[in-house]
Design a protein around this motif. Structure first.
Motif, short mmCIF file in Angstrom:
data_model
loop_
_atom_site.label_atom_id
_atom_site.label_comp_id
_atom_site.label_asym_id
_atom_site.label_seq_id
_atom_site.Cartn_x
_atom_site.Cartn_y
_atom_site.Cartn_z
N THR A 1 13.79 -17.12 50.31
CA THR A 1 14.40 -15.80 50.51
C THR A 1 13.33 -14.73 50.38
OG1 THR A 1 16.10 -16.80 49.18
CG2 THR A 1 16.53 -14.62 49.98
N GLY B 1 11.86 -10.62 51.53
CA GLY B 1 12.23 -9.24 51.77
C GLY B 1 11.09 -8.37 51.33
N GLN C 1 17.60 -9.17 51.26
CA GLN C 1 16.94 -10.46 51.23
C GLN C 1 17.25 -11.25 52.50
OE1 GLN C 1 15.40 -11.75 47.93
NE2 GLN C 1 15.17 -9.56 48.05
#
Ligand SMILES: *[C@@H]1O[C@H](CO)[C@@H](O)[C@H](O)[C@H]1NC(C)=O
Length: 477
Positions: A86, A88, A112
């Motif tokens: 994940t 971001g 995310q």
């Protein structure tokens, strides 16, 4: 005729567990790289589908969180998806582990996105040829072994010859460029990773950096995945942010050892030096992911610096020759140069770049051309002069100048030099005046030059600059 229970298609049963690896039976719809979960919320990754001696279909898998131990006989469920991490904006200025857990966070929290850890490399149509230079800030590299955005350049050398140092300098030099950097550390001790991180924090470099780590005490599975997660993280910024990025894989020899460990735990046959036969594919599919993307895909680029540690300067080892043949050139570091105080200890004879000079700025090409020629002549003459007792004046001149040229390539770590300054230094080096300096004064000469404010350099012609600095040097003595 083998009868299969209906459930065993969807469920798998663990028949044996090892350190970070498991063997499953059933789960007949599994595919390679698929993830599955267990009742204890462990996540596994299918890496091997095979038949054992009695022709039963079995599955070898890696455990992505080995801290959750699994019992023999427990069932697993396939998720029919690939392993993801994940990501971001929160990855910026953070330290992550290979499965995406945040170890250190700068405080940013943002949307995310799941991103596949292993994805196929961009195809030919999705790429364009390398055309921009990536400045490392090291004059020895940028002048003679230039690197382009999207290139793969191996850094190879013994331990303690400054491999990580070159990587860190290249990161520091991106401070005023748009290049996003990812430092992937695998198989190093936590203390040395912390040291690297702190030195980057000190130089204010973490705002365009993210770090991934699997320490020497992490499981082999994490060390193995770390390199791919690093590539995924860079890709994330290359594709979503349309940025150029620099990925440092420090180091791939540990990656090969981690993979060997996993492979042997999965009881698969070993090949040369007990490395698995597919070790070339393991590294090529990783390095293949670096690319200069076409404008349709945003024109970002992923430049990769894999690092390999050699033993006693032997670049012809199995793993290092593999990587040399995959990459577009290598920077070879020599322990002898390091010990004789030439830093960065780059062995110009063994180092090459296969694509980088395409992107080199023409001003740099011009000055570096002269420089490289003189340096090459010097190196040749130097080895020859060890045997010859009396040399002609011409050769003596060349030797005295050459010694100073070598001196100019010395650069202390953590002090990258900008492109314009590098061109300035090289054009000063090409002048005859340099011979007037004592060797020990070359360093002072360079420092004085670097202290001159840039705007004055625009007004004064270079030969005058050189003359006035040399006068200062003489005065200082
Ligand atoms: C092959 O796997 C099956 C199922 O787990 C097992 O019953 C059998 O003993 C295995 N054969 C060998 C030779 O290990």
């Amino acid at each position: 005729m083998v009868t299969i229970e209906k459930n065993i298609l969807i469920y798998g049963v663990i028949i044996s567990t090892g350190y970070g690896v498991v063997t499953l039976e059933g789960l007949l719809i599994a595919f390679i790289s698929e993830v599955f979960t267990t009742q204890s919320f462990s996540i596994g990754l299918v890496v091997n589908l095979y038949q054992n001696d009695t022709m039963n279909l079995l599955i070898g898998a890696l455990l992505l969180n080995p801290e959750n131990p699994l019992d023999q006989g427990s069932t697993v469920h396939a998720l029919s998806s690939l392993a993801t991490i994940t990501l971001g904006d929160c990855a910026i200025a953070s330290i992550l582990d290979p499965v995406g857990n945040v170890i250190f966070n700068s405080g940013r929290i943002n949307m995310q996105y799941p991103w596949a850890i292993e994805s196929p490399a961009p195809g030919i149509i999705d790429r364009q040829s390398v055309s921009e230079a990536l400045q490392t800030g090291l004059i020895a590299i940028d002048s003679s072994i230039p690197i382009g955005c999207g290139q793969r350049e191996l850094i190879v050398g013994d331990r303690q010859t400054g491999k990580t140092s070159i990587s860190i300098d290249s990161i520091l030099n991106q401070k005023y460029s748009t290049i996003f950097t990812v430092y992937t550390s695998l198989g190093q001790s936590s203390s040395s990773i912390l040291q690297v991180f702190l030195s980057l924090v000190q130089k204010d470099a973490i705002f365009y950096l993210s770090m991934l780590m699997a320490t020497a005490s992490s499981s082999a599975v994490h060390q193995y995945l770390c390199a791919y997660s690093g590539a995924a993280l860079s890709e994330f910024f290359v594709i979503t942010g349309e940025l150029p990025s620099l990925l440092i894989l420090d180091d791939l020899s540990r990656h090969a050892c981690a993979y060997r460990e996993i492979y042997l735990l999965l009881r698969r046959p070993a090949g040369r030096e007990a490395y698995p036969g597919e070790i070339f594919f393991v590294h090529s599919r990783l390095l293949e992911r670096s690319a200069k993307l076409s404008y349709n895909l945003g024109g970002g680029s992923l430049t990769c610096f894999p690092v390999i540690e050699t033993l006693a300067g032997d670049v012809s080892g199995y793993i290092s020759t593999n990587i040399i043949s995959i990459t577009d050139g290598q920077i070879a570091l020599s322990a002898d140069l390091f010990l004789s105080g030439i830093l960065p200890a780059i062995d110009v004879g063994l180092s090459v770049t296969r694509v980088g000079s395409i992107g080199q700025w023409y001003g740099m090409k011009y000055v570096a051309g002269f420089y490289k020629l003189e340096l090459a002549q010097f190196v040749e003459l130097q080895s020859f002069s060890q045997f010859a007792s009396d040399l002609g004046q011409e050769s003596k001149n060349r030797l005295t100048k050459g010694l100073r040229l070598v001196e100019i390539l010395k650069q202390s770590s953590r002090s990258p030099i900008s492109l314009t300054r590098q061109v300035g230094i090289l054009s000063l080096a090409n002048q005859k005046l340099l011979k007037a300096l004592a060797i020990k004064d070359v360093d002072l000469f360079l420092n004085l030059y670097l202290d001159i404010p840039s705007w004055t350099l625009l007004l004064i012609p270079p030969n005058l600059v050189a003359k006035s600095i040399v006068c200062c040097v003489f005065k200082a003595n």
